[in-house]
Design an enzyme around this catalytic site. Structure first.
Site, PDB file in Angstrom:
ATOM      1  N   SER A 178       0.799  -1.225   0.000  1.00  0.00           N
ATOM      2  CA  SER A 178       0.000   0.000   0.000  1.00  0.00           C
ATOM      3  C   SER A 178       0.833   1.277   0.000  1.00  0.00           C
ATOM      4  O   SER A 178       0.318   2.343  -0.314  1.00  0.00           O
ATOM      5  CB  SER A 178      -0.946   0.009   1.202  1.00  0.00           C
ATOM      6  OG  SER A 178      -0.230  -0.107   2.421  1.00  0.00           O
ATOM      7  N   ASP A 226      -2.228   8.731   7.591  1.00  0.00           N
ATOM      8  CA  ASP A 226      -3.228   7.961   8.340  1.00  0.00           C
ATOM      9  C   ASP A 226      -2.505   7.087   9.358  1.00  0.00           C
ATOM     10  O   ASP A 226      -1.385   7.405   9.769  1.00  0.00           O
ATOM     11  CB  ASP A 226      -4.124   7.148   7.385  1.00  0.00           C
ATOM     12  CG  ASP A 226      -3.348   6.124   6.548  1.00  0.00           C
ATOM     13  OD1 ASP A 226      -2.147   5.908   6.819  1.00  0.00           O
ATOM     14  OD2 ASP A 226      -3.945   5.533   5.624  1.00  0.00           O
ATOM     15  N   HIS A 230       0.449   5.198   6.765  1.00  0.00           N
ATOM     16  CA  HIS A 230       1.159   5.698   5.588  1.00  0.00           C
ATOM     17  C   HIS A 230       1.622   7.142   5.739  1.00  0.00           C
ATOM     18  O   HIS A 230       0.924   7.956   6.338  1.00  0.00           O
ATOM     19  CB  HIS A 230       0.252   5.591   4.353  1.00  0.00           C
ATOM     20  CG  HIS A 230      -0.338   4.235   4.170  1.00  0.00           C
ATOM     21  ND1 HIS A 230      -1.607   3.910   4.617  1.00  0.00           N
ATOM     22  CD2 HIS A 230       0.169   3.103   3.613  1.00  0.00           C
ATOM     23  CE1 HIS A 230      -1.851   2.634   4.336  1.00  0.00           C
ATOM     24  NE2 HIS A 230      -0.792   2.128   3.732  1.00  0.00           N
TER      25      HIS A 230
END
Length: 369
Positions: free
Chosen positions: A43, A335, A338
């Site tokens: 991600s 967040d 990340h």
């Protein structure tokens, strides 16, 4: 007739790029330093491959992409990822497309195969739902090579020469700790392996995967260390230690993996993979430096997500339509997991033009080989 015309155009582009000097030496103002850029990862660099999957590891909703020119795309941050910023530094005029929608001539300039929740091990990330593991990403690249081989009229030598000039980025391992080894309620690896044995098992699998990429044509390869996961808001929200702000138990396990990964780069560069040049990207040191000296880069908040819920904005990650912080440039983390676009951009600049976080050479030097 339209389909035949498009195919003829694609073949023409392939021939121009594989032979002549086409995609590597044309005198154009924004000509990329390398003809193509292929990306493998999780991600941290996923740009939309998980959008159509049944998975919690998706970011195709607001406020993700709030500062990105194209809006919400599936990137797990407020703006550009590290590889977006790196691609721009290498001169690519457009973002590298995700594998889920890369078609036709787009394949010539590279593809992003990264998938949120992905790991080196196939079971990693299963707690979050569907994703494409590194094994799956390598298989997808093999499919891309097959398409390029067909369209190059079977000229394997020209295709090999073309791919040897491209940059390959591989950033895996974070989820093998975050969503596997340190999640004993869902996985047994923590009881099956000591931290040292687990790192060795990951390196063994990763060696095979990177060797497969080499056999498919990869020659200039960036491999990324795992960052200090013990310091991300998600872990800080769950950690109650007194001696350290971060969960050093997690960080110590990650250092074992990173140490072995750097040794693997040395072995590959010493001739284990013929003709290959690997660069070790030290995202652990880069993240640690930003965490310890964030104010020097303008960060005022280094232990909370800009968007999230609960302690450190890290107990629950950024929710759909949630209002994020107003000034994203003051936050190191977007967040619970990340970094923000600014953190990604700073890392890209530092690793591209200097050797502060790269070994044995920087990325600009790798591109010029």
């Amino acid at each position: 007739m339209e389909i035949i015309g498009e195919l003829a155009l694609f073949v023409g582009l392939i021939v121009a790029c594989f032979t002549a000097r086409g995609c590597s030496q044309q005198a154009q103002p924004q000509q990329p330093q390398v003809p193509c850029f292929f990306i493998f990862g999780d991600s941290l660099v996923d740009n939309g491959n998980n959008n159509g999957m049944i998975s919690l590891a998706r970011a195709n909703y607001r406020p993700y992409g709030i500062d990105f020119p194209l809006g919400t795309t599936g990137r797990f941050t407020n703006g550009r990822t590290y590889v977006d910023a790196l691609a721009q530094l290498m001169g690519f005029p457009r973002y590298i497309p995700p594998y889920s929608r890369a078609r036709g001539p787009e394949l010539l300039r590279g593809v992003n195969y990264a998938s949120g929740a992905a790991g080196i091990r196939d079971e990693t990330g299963d707690n979050l739902g569907a994703h494409t593991s590194m094994n799956g990403q390598v298989a997808n690249f093999a499919n891309t090579v097959l398409q390029m081989r067909r369209l190059s009229r079977g000229d394997t030598n020209a295709l090999s020469s073309y791919l040897s000039k491209c940059i390959f980025y591989s950033g895996l391992g974070s989820n093998d700790y975050l969503n596997n080894y340190f999640m004993p309620t869902f996985y047994t690896t923590n009881s099956d392996f000591t931290a040292k044995a687990y790192a060795a098992a990951l390196i063994q699998d990763y060696t095979r995967q990177l060797t497969q990429l080499h056999s498919l044509g990869a020659r200039k390869v960036i491999v990324t260390a795992v960052g200090p996961i013990g310091c991300i808001p998600y872990q800080l929200a769950r950690y109650h230690g007194n001696s350290s702000r971060c969960n050093e138990n997690i960080n110590k396990a990650i250092i074992l993996f990173n140490t072995e990964l750097r040794k693997l780069v040395d072995r590959f560069n010493a001739g284990q993979l013929q003709g290959a040049k690997f660069v070790y990207l030290d995202s652990y040191k880069s993240s640690s430096d930003l965490y310890e000296n964030g104010t020097a880069s303008g960060f005022e908040v280094i232990d909370k997500g800009c968007c999230g819920v609960g302690r450190n904005n890290g107990q629950i990650t950024c929710l759909p339509l949630q209002q994020p912080c107003n000034d994203r440039k003051k936050y190191l983390f977007w967040d619970a997991f990340h970094p923000t676009e600014l953190a990604n951009d700073l890392f890209a600049q530092a690793s591209y033009g200097s050797s502060s976080y790269t070994y044995p050479i920087n990325i600009q030097q790798l591109a010029s080989l």
